[in-house]
Design a protein around this motif. Structure first.
Motif, PDB file in Angstrom:
ATOM      1  N   PHE A  41       0.698  -1.139   0.106  1.00  0.00           N
ATOM      2  CA  PHE A  41      -0.170   0.044   0.056  1.00  0.00           C
ATOM      3  C   PHE A  41       0.969   1.234   0.060  1.00  0.00           C
ATOM      4  O   PHE A  41       0.486   2.218   0.276  1.00  0.00           O
ATOM      5  CB  PHE A  41      -0.737  -0.017   1.222  1.00  0.00           C
ATOM      6  CG  PHE A  41      -2.008  -1.036   1.288  1.00  0.00           C
ATOM      7  CD1 PHE A  41      -3.098  -1.321   0.378  1.00  0.00           C
ATOM      8  CD2 PHE A  41      -1.317  -2.307   1.972  1.00  0.00           C
ATOM      9  CE1 PHE A  41      -3.807  -2.392   0.398  1.00  0.00           C
ATOM     10  CE2 PHE A  41      -2.529  -3.423   2.181  1.00  0.00           C
ATOM     11  CZ  PHE A  41      -3.457  -3.391   1.335  1.00  0.00           C
ATOM     12  N   ARG A  42       2.100   0.959  -0.354  1.00  0.00           N
ATOM     13  CA  ARG A  42       2.889   2.227  -0.458  1.00  0.00           C
ATOM     14  C   ARG A  42       3.155   2.927   0.930  1.00  0.00           C
ATOM     15  O   ARG A  42       3.306   4.080   0.686  1.00  0.00           O
ATOM     16  CB  ARG A  42       2.724   3.176  -1.521  1.00  0.00           C
ATOM     17  CG  ARG A  42       2.543   2.580  -3.074  1.00  0.00           C
ATOM     18  CD  ARG A  42       2.380   3.395  -4.248  1.00  0.00           C
ATOM     19  NE  ARG A  42       2.179   2.745  -5.546  1.00  0.00           N
ATOM     20  CZ  ARG A  42       1.672   3.278  -6.355  1.00  0.00           C
ATOM     21  NH1 ARG A  42       1.593   4.741  -6.346  1.00  0.00           N
ATOM     22  NH2 ARG A  42       1.860   2.712  -7.580  1.00  0.00           N
ATOM     23  N   ILE A  43       3.131   2.236   1.909  1.00  0.00           N
ATOM     24  CA  ILE A  43       3.376   2.739   3.174  1.00  0.00           C
ATOM     25  C   ILE A  43       4.758   2.162   3.797  1.00  0.00           C
ATOM     26  O   ILE A  43       4.892   0.913   3.866  1.00  0.00           O
ATOM     27  CB  ILE A  43       2.238   2.491   4.223  1.00  0.00           C
ATOM     28  CG1 ILE A  43       0.905   3.195   3.446  1.00  0.00           C
ATOM     29  CG2 ILE A  43       2.672   3.048   5.653  1.00  0.00           C
ATOM     30  CD1 ILE A  43      -0.314   3.006   4.311  1.00  0.00           C
ATOM     31  N   VAL A  44       5.592   2.965   4.524  1.00  0.00           N
ATOM     32  CA  VAL A  44       6.740   2.401   5.075  1.00  0.00           C
ATOM     33  C   VAL A  44       6.354   1.866   6.286  1.00  0.00           C
ATOM     34  O   VAL A  44       5.599   2.287   7.235  1.00  0.00           O
ATOM     35  CB  VAL A  44       7.918   3.535   5.310  1.00  0.00           C
ATOM     36  CG1 VAL A  44       8.936   3.119   5.998  1.00  0.00           C
ATOM     37  CG2 VAL A  44       8.072   4.246   3.814  1.00  0.00           C
ATOM     38  N   LYS A  45       7.154   1.004   6.790  1.00  0.00           N
ATOM     39  CA  LYS A  45       7.089   0.153   8.185  1.00  0.00           C
ATOM     40  C   LYS A  45       7.627   1.168   9.153  1.00  0.00           C
ATOM     41  O   LYS A  45       8.776   1.109   9.654  1.00  0.00           O
ATOM     42  CB  LYS A  45       7.640  -1.244   8.324  1.00  0.00           C
ATOM     43  CG  LYS A  45       7.205  -2.214   7.267  1.00  0.00           C
ATOM     44  CD  LYS A  45       7.937  -3.515   7.588  1.00  0.00           C
ATOM     45  CE  LYS A  45       7.124  -4.771   6.572  1.00  0.00           C
ATOM     46  NZ  LYS A  45       7.845  -5.962   6.566  1.00  0.00           N
ATOM     47  N   ARG A  46       6.612   1.960   9.696  1.00  0.00           N
ATOM     48  CA  ARG A  46       6.857   2.739  10.932  1.00  0.00           C
ATOM     49  C   ARG A  46       5.937   2.913  11.653  1.00  0.00           C
ATOM     50  O   ARG A  46       4.704   2.856  11.148  1.00  0.00           O
ATOM     51  CB  ARG A  46       7.579   4.193  10.425  1.00  0.00           C
ATOM     52  CG  ARG A  46       8.835   4.252   9.702  1.00  0.00           C
ATOM     53  CD  ARG A  46       9.223   5.663   9.474  1.00  0.00           C
ATOM     54  NE  ARG A  46      10.463   5.693   8.617  1.00  0.00           N
ATOM     55  CZ  ARG A  46      10.917   6.787   8.066  1.00  0.00           C
ATOM     56  NH1 ARG A  46      10.173   7.883   8.112  1.00  0.00           N
ATOM     57  NH2 ARG A  46      12.045   6.894   7.538  1.00  0.00           N
ATOM     58  N   LEU A  47       6.018   3.087  13.217  1.00  0.00           N
ATOM     59  CA  LEU A  47       5.139   3.324  13.999  1.00  0.00           C
ATOM     60  C   LEU A  47       3.992   4.503  13.915  1.00  0.00           C
ATOM     61  O   LEU A  47       2.896   4.372  14.239  1.00  0.00           O
ATOM     62  CB  LEU A  47       5.500   3.288  15.501  1.00  0.00           C
ATOM     63  CG  LEU A  47       6.087   1.858  16.066  1.00  0.00           C
ATOM     64  CD1 LEU A  47       6.647   2.148  17.545  1.00  0.00           C
ATOM     65  CD2 LEU A  47       4.985   0.736  16.023  1.00  0.00           C
ATOM     66  N   THR A  48       4.663   5.467  13.146  1.00  0.00           N
ATOM     67  CA  THR A  48       3.981   6.663  12.808  1.00  0.00           C
ATOM     68  C   THR A  48       3.011   6.542  11.714  1.00  0.00           C
ATOM     69  O   THR A  48       2.077   7.155  11.554  1.00  0.00           O
ATOM     70  CB  THR A  48       4.794   7.851  12.363  1.00  0.00           C
ATOM     71  OG1 THR A  48       5.658   7.287  11.276  1.00  0.00           O
ATOM     72  CG2 THR A  48       5.813   8.275  13.701  1.00  0.00           C
ATOM     73  N   ASN A  49       3.223   5.218  11.042  1.00  0.00           N
ATOM     74  CA  ASN A  49       2.111   4.943  10.149  1.00  0.00           C
ATOM     75  C   ASN A  49       1.095   4.271  10.407  1.00  0.00           C
ATOM     76  O   ASN A  49       0.169   3.592   9.333  1.00  0.00           O
ATOM     77  CB  ASN A  49       3.041   4.362   8.827  1.00  0.00           C
ATOM     78  CG  ASN A  49       3.856   5.337   8.124  1.00  0.00           C
ATOM     79  OD1 ASN A  49       3.729   6.588   8.139  1.00  0.00           O
ATOM     80  ND2 ASN A  49       4.991   4.864   7.395  1.00  0.00           N
ATOM     81  N   LEU A  50       0.847   3.709  11.697  1.00  0.00           N
ATOM     82  CA  LEU A  50      -0.324   2.774  11.995  1.00  0.00           C
ATOM     83  C   LEU A  50      -1.533   3.445  11.749  1.00  0.00           C
ATOM     84  O   LEU A  50      -2.493   2.707  11.422  1.00  0.00           O
ATOM     85  CB  LEU A  50       0.043   2.619  13.770  1.00  0.00           C
ATOM     86  CG  LEU A  50       0.950   1.401  13.996  1.00  0.00           C
ATOM     87  CD1 LEU A  50       1.099   1.293  15.451  1.00  0.00           C
ATOM     88  CD2 LEU A  50       0.521   0.220  13.434  1.00  0.00           C
ATOM     89  N   PRO A  51      -1.783   4.739  11.965  1.00  0.00           N
ATOM     90  CA  PRO A  51      -3.174   5.364  11.740  1.00  0.00           C
ATOM     91  C   PRO A  51      -3.637   5.087  10.141  1.00  0.00           C
ATOM     92  O   PRO A  51      -4.592   4.801   9.795  1.00  0.00           O
ATOM     93  CB  PRO A  51      -2.846   6.635  12.072  1.00  0.00           C
ATOM     94  CG  PRO A  51      -1.986   7.019  13.323  1.00  0.00           C
ATOM     95  CD  PRO A  51      -0.971   5.511  12.814  1.00  0.00           C
TER      96      PRO A  51
END
Length: 230
Positions: A41-51
């Motif tokens: 989904f073109r999202i980097v694995k970071r906690l900030t991207n959980l939302p």
């Protein structure tokens, strides 16, 4: 396929993402989405991207539930039919009788609402009185203005017609057109046709009467084979 003692589940896979739906402890339907590769989904694995991931999962769950739900609510349909056919009481306490299904006067009234010439500029009490009398095979003079006012009240209370502001004319609402067309079609094309076939001495193959006869014959055959009295 639902089997007694077996808890069914539904699995939907998209690359490294899975939607699983099952009955939680046999009491509640649970729908959960698992995303194992956020880069899909073109999202980097970071906690900030959980939302952002939570929003994707929530949207997927809701889309599945929308597909699975009924396209109509039978209870709502029953209420809508009762609102048309049963008496209603206005806020002022006035009791307005219903438009009884299959009643000739009510059927004629609904049929009249579909006449094209009533649509562009609306109609008056006299216009509708003349038209309904013709449809019922009566002399227009045999239907009084008071009787027509009674019928207009029945239509207006149910939002099938609305009064044109500042005039004594009425206009058929969109809801009125849809309702009148549906109920008149059901009575003319289904109810009357079906009853005619049921009472036909030589029913056509596939009609309700022949299907009912075949069913009774099958039951008689079954009871005879089981050595029971018919």
């Amino acid at each position: 396929m639902i089997t007694e003692g077996v808890t069914p589940s539904l699995h939907i896979d998209y690359k490294n993402t899975t939607i699983k739906q099952y009955h939680k402890e046999g009491r509640a339907l649970r729908t959960e989405t698992t995303i194992n590769n956020t880069y899909v989904f073109r999202i980097v694995k970071r906690l900030t991207n959980l939302p952002a991931l939570r929003e994707i999962g929530y949207t997927a769950n809701r889309r599945l539930l929308r597909v699975q739900r009924l396209s109509h609510d039978p209870i709502t349909g029953a209420d809508a039919l009762a609102a048309i056919t049963s008496p209603v009481t206005t806020a002022a306490g006035t009791r307005v009788p219903g438009l009884r299904f299959a009643d000739q006067r009510s059927h004629t009234l609904l049929s009249a609402l579909l006449v094209f010439r009533l649509q562009p500029y609306g109609f008056t009490n006299e216009d509708l009185r003349t038209l309904t009398a013709e449809l019922r095979g009566l002399d227009p003079g045999g239907v009084s203005a008071g009787q027509m006012t009674y019928d207009l009240r029945r239509l207006k209370t149910r939002n099938l017609i609305t009064r044109i502001e500042g005039t004594h004319r009425y206009r058929v609402t969109d809801h009125g057109l849809d309702t009148a067309k549906f109920l008149t079609c059901v009575q003319d094309r289904i109810l009357r046709t079906g009853l005619a076939e049921l009472n036909s001495p030589a029913p056509a193959p596939g009609c309700p009467s022949s299907a009912a006869t075949a069913y009774r014959a099958a039951v008689d055959t079954l009871t005879t084979a089981a050595l029971f009295a018919a």
